[in-house]
Design a protein around this motif. Sequence first.
Motif, PDB file in Angstrom:
ATOM      1  N   ALA A  42       5.995  -5.266   6.228  1.00 12.17           N
ATOM      2  CA  ALA A  42       6.560  -6.409   5.519  1.00 12.17           C
ATOM      3  C   ALA A  42       5.959  -7.653   5.179  1.00 12.17           C
ATOM      4  O   ALA A  42       5.874  -8.241   4.089  1.00 12.17           O
ATOM      5  CB  ALA A  42       8.010  -6.771   6.037  1.00 12.17           C
ATOM      6  N   ASP A  43       4.836  -7.879   6.176  1.00 14.55           N
ATOM      7  CA  ASP A  43       4.068  -8.915   5.756  1.00 14.55           C
ATOM      8  C   ASP A  43       3.153  -8.751   4.670  1.00 14.55           C
ATOM      9  O   ASP A  43       2.993  -9.755   3.798  1.00 14.55           O
ATOM     10  CB  ASP A  43       3.258  -9.753   7.131  1.00 14.55           C
ATOM     11  N   ILE A  44       2.571  -7.535   4.778  1.00 13.79           N
ATOM     12  CA  ILE A  44       1.603  -7.322   3.347  1.00 13.79           C
ATOM     13  C   ILE A  44       2.599  -7.189   2.180  1.00 13.79           C
ATOM     14  O   ILE A  44       1.966  -7.811   0.945  1.00 13.79           O
ATOM     15  CB  ILE A  44       0.850  -5.880   3.629  1.00 13.79           C
ATOM     16  N   ALA A  45       3.727  -6.566   2.244  1.00 14.40           N
ATOM     17  CA  ALA A  45       4.358  -6.632   1.017  1.00 14.40           C
ATOM     18  C   ALA A  45       5.040  -8.114   0.651  1.00 14.40           C
ATOM     19  O   ALA A  45       4.822  -8.580  -0.598  1.00 14.40           O
ATOM     20  CB  ALA A  45       5.894  -5.939   1.144  1.00 14.40           C
ATOM     21  N   GLN A  46       5.273  -9.035   1.610  1.00 16.69           N
ATOM     22  CA  GLN A  46       5.548 -10.500   1.221  1.00 16.69           C
ATOM     23  C   GLN A  46       4.336 -11.038   0.478  1.00 16.69           C
ATOM     24  O   GLN A  46       4.357 -12.020  -0.463  1.00 16.69           O
ATOM     25  CB  GLN A  46       6.153 -10.948   2.286  1.00 16.69           C
ATOM     26  N   ASP A  47       3.086 -10.807   1.175  1.00 17.58           N
ATOM     27  CA  ASP A  47       2.078 -11.454   0.621  1.00 17.58           C
ATOM     28  C   ASP A  47       1.781 -11.360  -0.762  1.00 17.58           C
ATOM     29  O   ASP A  47       1.336 -12.259  -1.368  1.00 17.58           O
ATOM     30  CB  ASP A  47       0.651 -11.450   1.604  1.00 17.58           C
ATOM     31  N   ALA A  48       2.129 -10.157  -1.321  1.00 18.19           N
ATOM     32  CA  ALA A  48       1.885  -9.688  -2.521  1.00 18.19           C
ATOM     33  C   ALA A  48       2.822  -9.800  -3.731  1.00 18.19           C
ATOM     34  O   ALA A  48       2.881  -9.765  -4.804  1.00 18.19           O
ATOM     35  CB  ALA A  48       1.171  -8.402  -2.865  1.00 18.19           C
ATOM     36  N   PHE A  49       4.254 -10.409  -3.227  1.00 17.71           N
ATOM     37  CA  PHE A  49       5.364 -10.416  -3.841  1.00 17.71           C
ATOM     38  C   PHE A  49       5.224 -11.438  -4.893  1.00 17.71           C
ATOM     39  O   PHE A  49       4.714 -12.390  -4.552  1.00 17.71           O
ATOM     40  CB  PHE A  49       6.409 -10.784  -2.763  1.00 17.71           C
ATOM     41  N   ARG A  50       5.689 -11.124  -6.208  1.00 18.97           N
ATOM     42  CA  ARG A  50       5.388 -12.069  -7.276  1.00 18.97           C
ATOM     43  C   ARG A  50       4.176 -12.623  -7.571  1.00 18.97           C
ATOM     44  O   ARG A  50       3.777 -13.685  -7.991  1.00 18.97           O
ATOM     45  CB  ARG A  50       6.323 -13.368  -7.021  1.00 18.97           C
ATOM     46  N   THR A  66       2.740   0.779  -5.888  1.00 22.24           N
ATOM     47  CA  THR A  66       2.131  -0.208  -5.956  1.00 22.24           C
ATOM     48  C   THR A  66       0.852   0.006  -4.825  1.00 22.24           C
ATOM     49  O   THR A  66       1.233   0.518  -4.019  1.00 22.24           O
ATOM     50  CB  THR A  66       2.398  -1.541  -5.986  1.00 22.24           C
ATOM     51  N   GLN A  67      -0.011  -0.938  -4.940  1.00 21.81           N
ATOM     52  CA  GLN A  67      -1.104  -0.730  -3.925  1.00 21.81           C
ATOM     53  C   GLN A  67      -0.598  -1.419  -2.778  1.00 21.81           C
ATOM     54  O   GLN A  67      -0.792  -1.084  -1.563  1.00 21.81           O
ATOM     55  CB  GLN A  67      -2.313  -1.853  -4.555  1.00 21.81           C
ATOM     56  N   SER A  68       0.494  -2.272  -2.993  1.00 19.08           N
ATOM     57  CA  SER A  68       0.772  -2.807  -1.702  1.00 19.08           C
ATOM     58  C   SER A  68       1.915  -1.755  -0.789  1.00 19.08           C
ATOM     59  O   SER A  68       1.715  -1.857   0.348  1.00 19.08           O
ATOM     60  CB  SER A  68       2.131  -4.056  -2.271  1.00 19.08           C
ATOM     61  N   ASP A  69       2.369  -0.990  -1.745  1.00 17.24           N
ATOM     62  CA  ASP A  69       2.876   0.283  -0.937  1.00 17.24           C
ATOM     63  C   ASP A  69       2.214   1.048  -0.062  1.00 17.24           C
ATOM     64  O   ASP A  69       2.312   1.121   1.166  1.00 17.24           O
ATOM     65  CB  ASP A  69       3.774   1.408  -1.759  1.00 17.24           C
ATOM     66  N   ARG A  70       0.857   1.090  -0.548  1.00 13.67           N
ATOM     67  CA  ARG A  70      -0.230   1.860   0.253  1.00 13.67           C
ATOM     68  C   ARG A  70      -0.595   1.209   1.374  1.00 13.67           C
ATOM     69  O   ARG A  70      -0.659   1.522   2.441  1.00 13.67           O
ATOM     70  CB  ARG A  70      -1.206   2.297  -0.564  1.00 13.67           C
ATOM     71  N   ASN A 117      12.917  -3.231  -7.302  1.00 13.47           N
ATOM     72  CA  ASN A 117      13.070  -4.617  -7.253  1.00 13.47           C
ATOM     73  C   ASN A 117      11.879  -5.391  -7.063  1.00 13.47           C
ATOM     74  O   ASN A 117      11.773  -6.460  -7.690  1.00 13.47           O
ATOM     75  CB  ASN A 117      14.019  -4.882  -6.101  1.00 13.47           C
ATOM     76  N   TYR A 118      10.907  -4.812  -6.249  1.00 11.79           N
ATOM     77  CA  TYR A 118       9.693  -5.398  -5.641  1.00 11.79           C
ATOM     78  C   TYR A 118       8.953  -5.810  -7.186  1.00 11.79           C
ATOM     79  O   TYR A 118       8.446  -7.130  -7.068  1.00 11.79           O
ATOM     80  CB  TYR A 118       9.032  -4.721  -4.673  1.00 11.79           C
ATOM     81  N   ASN A 142      14.561  -2.621   9.966  1.00  8.93           N
ATOM     82  CA  ASN A 142      14.262  -2.829   8.603  1.00  8.93           C
ATOM     83  C   ASN A 142      14.151  -4.305   8.256  1.00  8.93           C
ATOM     84  O   ASN A 142      15.071  -5.037   8.732  1.00  8.93           O
ATOM     85  CB  ASN A 142      15.443  -2.428   7.870  1.00  8.93           C
ATOM     86  N   VAL A 143      12.828  -4.732   7.883  1.00 14.76           N
ATOM     87  CA  VAL A 143      12.540  -6.062   7.524  1.00 14.76           C
ATOM     88  C   VAL A 143      12.408  -6.452   6.160  1.00 14.76           C
ATOM     89  O   VAL A 143      12.012  -5.498   5.361  1.00 14.76           O
ATOM     90  CB  VAL A 143      11.019  -6.447   8.131  1.00 14.76           C
ATOM     91  N   PHE A 144      13.348  -7.291   5.827  1.00 13.23           N
ATOM     92  CA  PHE A 144      13.374  -7.872   4.213  1.00 13.23           C
ATOM     93  C   PHE A 144      12.928  -8.963   4.140  1.00 13.23           C
ATOM     94  O   PHE A 144      13.531 -10.095   4.323  1.00 13.23           O
ATOM     95  CB  PHE A 144      14.968  -7.506   3.870  1.00 13.23           C
ATOM     96  N   PRO A 145      11.671  -9.324   3.887  1.00 14.15           N
ATOM     97  CA  PRO A 145      10.974 -10.475   4.029  1.00 14.15           C
ATOM     98  C   PRO A 145      11.453 -11.508   2.923  1.00 14.15           C
ATOM     99  O   PRO A 145      11.506 -12.719   3.622  1.00 14.15           O
ATOM    100  CB  PRO A 145       9.434 -10.112   3.996  1.00 14.15           C
TER     101      PRO A 145
END
Length: 292
Positions: A42-50, A66-70, A117-118, A142-145
């Motif tokens: 979740a930290d990685i996903a949040q860092d790239a969000f928006r 996305t690359q964030s998924d990987r 959504n992301y 489940n983390v929803f950052p």
Amino acid sequence: MSNRDGDETAAQSKDGRAKTQSEVDATAQRATVATQAAAAGADIAQDAFRTDLDIEYKDGKTDVVTQSDRDAQDAVIDVIQDSFPDDPIVGEESDALKAVPEEGPAWIIDPIDGTNNYVNEIRAFGTAVAAVVDGEPVAATNVFPALSDTYRFGPDGVFRNGEALSVSDRTDPEASTVCPTYWWNFEQRGEYTAAARALVTRFGDIRRFGCAQLELAMVAAGALEGVVTNRRANAWDTVAGVGMIREAGGVVTDLEGERWRHDSDGLVASNGETEIHEEVLAAARAIEGGAN
């Protein structure tokens, strides 16, 4: 908390015998690792969000990765393998297994559930990590950052941000809110039409969030009374949330009303109140019957 669909209690193994202390300790360790792994993803996903995401399309115009998924999946796997290097890992992206082992311990992960959504800068997305033994969830996080919410369950119960959860106690379908989940492809939109009709004629309101793990967690938290699809859902989209609902006192079945498994057709989740579950189940069957 007691479960209402025949689940074993936390103090029992699958065959009904009392768990040994080593088994209880192992489950507690898996619960801790699930939380650590989900937080890492979740930290990685949040860092790239928006931000300016690298988006690719898989099987359809809305099936994106996305690359964030990987990157998030790599981070999740690294945390799990640090503690359980021999455990198989089932997940959405290419480096993971796609089938849940029927025997022994395993992990089921979704690095970013709600990728649509992301990529559209909507906050309803998260990282899901479930530990299973013989195909049954024993712990998950489940983390929803972007929502600042962490849902987890393990041998000590089910929680959101450290607060114990329970399903709602509503018994009146007309005062209840349910969610059609697991989106239908264009050639299956007759089923979505049937789902909308089946639900709006039975329940007070409906919601769709585009993130199955969030929707299931919301049933565990009492924010929704039910979640339903007639489709066979992927294990990485469902198993963690299903475990949370059951731990919170709810019920999850298939289209036949039998206890839901990771390979079941359809998913019918509710707060476990008879009046609600029967109506959600009837709606699920109406989707099947009205699909054409």
